[in-house]
Write a protein that holds these residues in place. Structure first.
Motif, PDB file in Angstrom:
ATOM      1  N   VAL A  52      39.877   1.952  30.270  1.00 19.81           N
ATOM      2  CA  VAL A  52      40.613   1.614  31.491  1.00 19.81           C
ATOM      3  C   VAL A  52      41.152   2.897  32.114  1.00 19.81           C
ATOM      4  CG1 VAL A  52      41.229  -0.714  30.764  1.00 19.81           C
ATOM      5  CG2 VAL A  52      42.755   1.182  30.211  1.00 19.81           C
ATOM      6  N   LEU A  53      41.289   2.860  33.444  1.00 21.62           N
ATOM      7  CA  LEU A  53      41.841   3.992  34.177  1.00 21.62           C
ATOM      8  C   LEU A  53      42.288   3.502  35.548  1.00 21.62           C
ATOM      9  CD1 LEU A  53      39.453   5.073  36.440  1.00 21.62           C
ATOM     10  CD2 LEU A  53      38.320   5.510  34.254  1.00 21.62           C
ATOM     11  N   HIS A  54      42.929   4.376  36.293  1.00 26.58           N
ATOM     12  CA  HIS A  54      43.263   4.044  37.679  1.00 26.58           C
ATOM     13  C   HIS A  54      43.045   5.273  38.545  1.00 26.58           C
ATOM     14  CE1 HIS A  54      47.108   6.026  36.665  1.00 26.58           C
ATOM     15  NE2 HIS A  54      47.209   6.244  37.971  1.00 26.58           N
ATOM     16  N   LEU A  55      42.766   5.017  39.825  1.00 33.98           N
ATOM     17  CA  LEU A  55      42.516   6.083  40.787  1.00 33.98           C
ATOM     18  C   LEU A  55      43.158   5.708  42.118  1.00 33.98           C
ATOM     19  CD1 LEU A  55      38.715   6.561  40.013  1.00 33.98           C
ATOM     20  CD2 LEU A  55      40.541   8.135  39.328  1.00 33.98           C
ATOM     21  N   ALA A  56      43.349   6.699  42.954  1.00 34.31           N
ATOM     22  CA  ALA A  56      43.928   6.447  44.269  1.00 34.31           C
ATOM     23  C   ALA A  56      42.992   5.570  45.103  1.00 34.31           C
ATOM     24  CB  ALA A  56      44.184   7.773  44.985  1.00 34.31           C
ATOM     25  N   GLY A 110      28.475   1.578  31.415  1.00 32.60           N
ATOM     26  CA  GLY A 110      28.808   0.164  31.412  1.00 32.60           C
ATOM     27  C   GLY A 110      29.056  -0.340  32.816  1.00 32.60           C
ATOM     28  N   THR A 111      29.548  -1.554  32.885  1.00 31.33           N
ATOM     29  CA  THR A 111      29.806  -2.209  34.161  1.00 31.33           C
ATOM     30  C   THR A 111      31.296  -2.194  34.451  1.00 31.33           C
ATOM     31  OG1 THR A 111      27.886  -3.639  33.860  1.00 31.33           O
ATOM     32  CG2 THR A 111      29.526  -4.334  35.482  1.00 31.33           C
ATOM     33  N   ALA A 112      31.625  -1.803  35.677  1.00 28.10           N
ATOM     34  CA  ALA A 112      33.021  -1.668  36.075  1.00 28.10           C
ATOM     35  C   ALA A 112      33.546  -2.961  36.692  1.00 28.10           C
ATOM     36  CB  ALA A 112      33.175  -0.532  37.078  1.00 28.10           C
ATOM     37  N   THR A 113      34.792  -3.266  36.366  1.00 26.71           N
ATOM     38  CA  THR A 113      35.537  -4.319  37.040  1.00 26.71           C
ATOM     39  C   THR A 113      36.722  -3.667  37.732  1.00 26.71           C
ATOM     40  OG1 THR A 113      34.922  -5.983  35.389  1.00 26.71           O
ATOM     41  CG2 THR A 113      36.863  -6.448  36.760  1.00 26.71           C
ATOM     42  N   VAL A 114      36.851  -3.885  39.030  1.00 29.06           N
ATOM     43  CA  VAL A 114      37.948  -3.305  39.799  1.00 29.06           C
ATOM     44  C   VAL A 114      39.163  -4.234  39.712  1.00 29.06           C
ATOM     45  CG1 VAL A 114      38.700  -2.515  42.077  1.00 29.06           C
ATOM     46  CG2 VAL A 114      36.335  -2.145  41.336  1.00 29.06           C
ATOM     47  N   ILE A 115      40.317  -3.629  39.489  1.00 28.75           N
ATOM     48  CA  ILE A 115      41.554  -4.386  39.331  1.00 28.75           C
ATOM     49  C   ILE A 115      42.459  -4.124  40.530  1.00 28.75           C
ATOM     50  CG2 ILE A 115      43.588  -4.757  37.870  1.00 28.75           C
ATOM     51  CD1 ILE A 115      41.885  -3.658  35.523  1.00 28.75           C
ATOM     52  N   ASP A 116      42.695  -5.180  41.326  1.00 27.75           N
ATOM     53  CA  ASP A 116      43.562  -5.062  42.497  1.00 27.75           C
ATOM     54  C   ASP A 116      44.816  -5.932  42.382  1.00 27.75           C
ATOM     55  OD1 ASP A 116      42.368  -3.110  44.135  1.00 27.75           O
ATOM     56  OD2 ASP A 116      40.861  -4.532  44.838  1.00 27.75           O
ATOM     57  N   LEU A 120      48.318  -7.123  37.175  1.00 32.67           N
ATOM     58  CA  LEU A 120      47.343  -6.543  36.243  1.00 32.67           C
ATOM     59  C   LEU A 120      47.340  -5.023  36.322  1.00 32.67           C
ATOM     60  CD1 LEU A 120      44.328  -9.005  36.624  1.00 32.67           C
ATOM     61  CD2 LEU A 120      46.089  -8.957  34.836  1.00 32.67           C
ATOM     62  N   LYS A 121      47.550  -4.487  37.530  1.00 31.44           N
ATOM     63  CA  LYS A 121      47.654  -3.031  37.662  1.00 31.44           C
ATOM     64  C   LYS A 121      48.898  -2.514  36.951  1.00 31.44           C
ATOM     65  CE  LYS A 121      47.088  -2.809  42.215  1.00 31.44           C
ATOM     66  NZ  LYS A 121      46.920  -2.216  43.573  1.00 31.44           N
ATOM     67  N   ALA A 122      49.995  -3.228  37.070  1.00 31.17           N
ATOM     68  CA  ALA A 122      51.218  -2.822  36.376  1.00 31.17           C
ATOM     69  C   ALA A 122      51.004  -2.829  34.865  1.00 31.17           C
ATOM     70  CB  ALA A 122      52.370  -3.750  36.759  1.00 31.17           C
ATOM     71  N   ALA A 123      50.303  -3.842  34.361  1.00 34.48           N
ATOM     72  CA  ALA A 123      50.037  -3.916  32.926  1.00 34.48           C
ATOM     73  C   ALA A 123      49.137  -2.762  32.481  1.00 34.48           C
ATOM     74  CB  ALA A 123      49.386  -5.257  32.586  1.00 34.48           C
ATOM     75  N   ARG A 156      44.068   1.646  42.601  1.00 34.29           N
ATOM     76  CA  ARG A 156      43.237   0.539  42.105  1.00 34.29           C
ATOM     77  C   ARG A 156      42.950   0.819  40.640  1.00 34.29           C
ATOM     78  NH1 ARG A 156      38.288  -0.739  46.044  1.00 34.29           N
ATOM     79  NH2 ARG A 156      38.786  -2.907  45.532  1.00 34.29           N
ATOM     80  N   GLY A 157      42.931  -0.226  39.850  1.00 32.30           N
ATOM     81  CA  GLY A 157      42.601  -0.081  38.447  1.00 32.30           C
ATOM     82  C   GLY A 157      41.119  -0.315  38.199  1.00 32.30           C
ATOM     83  N   LEU A 158      40.653   0.185  37.063  1.00 36.34           N
ATOM     84  CA  LEU A 158      39.241   0.013  36.715  1.00 36.34           C
ATOM     85  C   LEU A 158      39.120  -0.237  35.222  1.00 36.34           C
ATOM     86  CD1 LEU A 158      36.219   1.964  38.039  1.00 36.34           C
ATOM     87  CD2 LEU A 158      36.497   1.733  35.570  1.00 36.34           C
ATOM     88  N   ARG A 159      38.321  -1.232  34.904  1.00 29.35           N
ATOM     89  CA  ARG A 159      37.985  -1.532  33.506  1.00 29.35           C
ATOM     90  C   ARG A 159      36.491  -1.334  33.337  1.00 29.35           C
ATOM     91  NH1 ARG A 159      39.656  -6.285  33.429  1.00 29.35           N
ATOM     92  NH2 ARG A 159      41.709  -5.908  32.498  1.00 29.35           N
ATOM     93  N   LEU A 160      36.107  -0.458  32.417  1.00 23.14           N
ATOM     94  CA  LEU A 160      34.696  -0.195  32.141  1.00 23.14           C
ATOM     95  C   LEU A 160      34.322  -0.861  30.826  1.00 23.14           C
ATOM     96  CD1 LEU A 160      32.099   1.322  33.043  1.00 23.14           C
ATOM     97  CD2 LEU A 160      32.858   3.224  31.585  1.00 23.14           C
TER      98      LEU A 160
END
Length: 212
Positions: A52-56, A110-116, A120-123, A156-160
């Motif tokens: 998991v990670l986050h980016l602007a 892998g396949t990315a899921t974007v977290i908006d 969930l972003k706070a978690a 935005r968060g990202l789960r790979l």
């Protein structure tokens, strides 16, 4: 990345190595014919099959991910340049030696899921802060609440979800253990900033091979 059979990392090996790293290069191919988008970023690996990670939000990688959510995260460390005179073929003078690079590199695809979703972003941020800033202090991250809640819209968060791993540990495992020991000693004496890490991997791989 070319991986010779003698350089390939075992499953337990790359997992243990990656668990001690948290910075890499995220690559998104985007649309056909477009240049890949490369993003240096911190990340959090769960020890299993997820990163998991986050980016602007303005990061151009999001458009590439929308076009093609299959991504690769490349993590490389413990690298060193090894001069040719350190590794000549047996029975030849030092000047006949060929220089090389030592490094460990793990490529996670892998396949990315974007977290908006704000909650969930706070978690996700809570998980990252627990890793990167364990001693705090840090105010709670609550959507809509100060000091950080209103900032969640800026990221935005990202789960790979990892589906393929290419692990490489390039430390002269095709050469004899005596040469590896000699190079380890030379790395210790040279003592450049990353020589210790390369030396540790070299000796670990040598010992695993000798014990097998």
């Amino acid at each position: 990345m070319l991986i010779h059979p003698w350089d390939r990392g075992a499953d337990h090996e790359w997992r243990a190595w990656l668990s001690g790293r948290d910075f890499g290069l995220l690559a998104a191919n985007g649309t056909d014919g477009a240049a890949p988008v490369l993003v240096p970023t911190h990340f959090l690996y769960d020890g299993a099959d997820e990163v998991v990670l986050h980016l602007a939000r303005p990061n151009p990688v999001w458009a590439a991910i929308e076009a093609n959510p299959r991504l690769t995260l490349a993590v490389t460390d413990d690298y060193a340049f090894v001069p040719g005179p350190w590794r000549p073929p047996a029975g030849t003078p030092p000047e006949d030696g060929v220089p090389t690079s030592y490094y460990a590199s793990v490529h996670l695809t892998g396949t990315a899921t974007v977290i908006d979703n704000p909650a969930l972003k706070a978690a996700l941020l809570d998980r990252q802060l627990a890793h990167f800033q364990p001693d705090g202090p840090c105010a709670p991250i609550v959507p809509g609440e100060p000091p950080f809640g209103r900032m969640l819209s800026a990221i935005r968060g990202l789960r790979l979800q990892i589906t393929e791993v290419r692990p490489k540990f390039k430390y002269d495992d095709k050469r004899d253990a005596e040469l590896q020991s000699e190079i380890a000693e030379r790395l210790s004496r040279r003592d450049l900033p990353r020589d210790d890490g390369a030396r540790a991997q070299l000796l670990r791989r040598r010992d695993a091979r000798v014990d097998s």
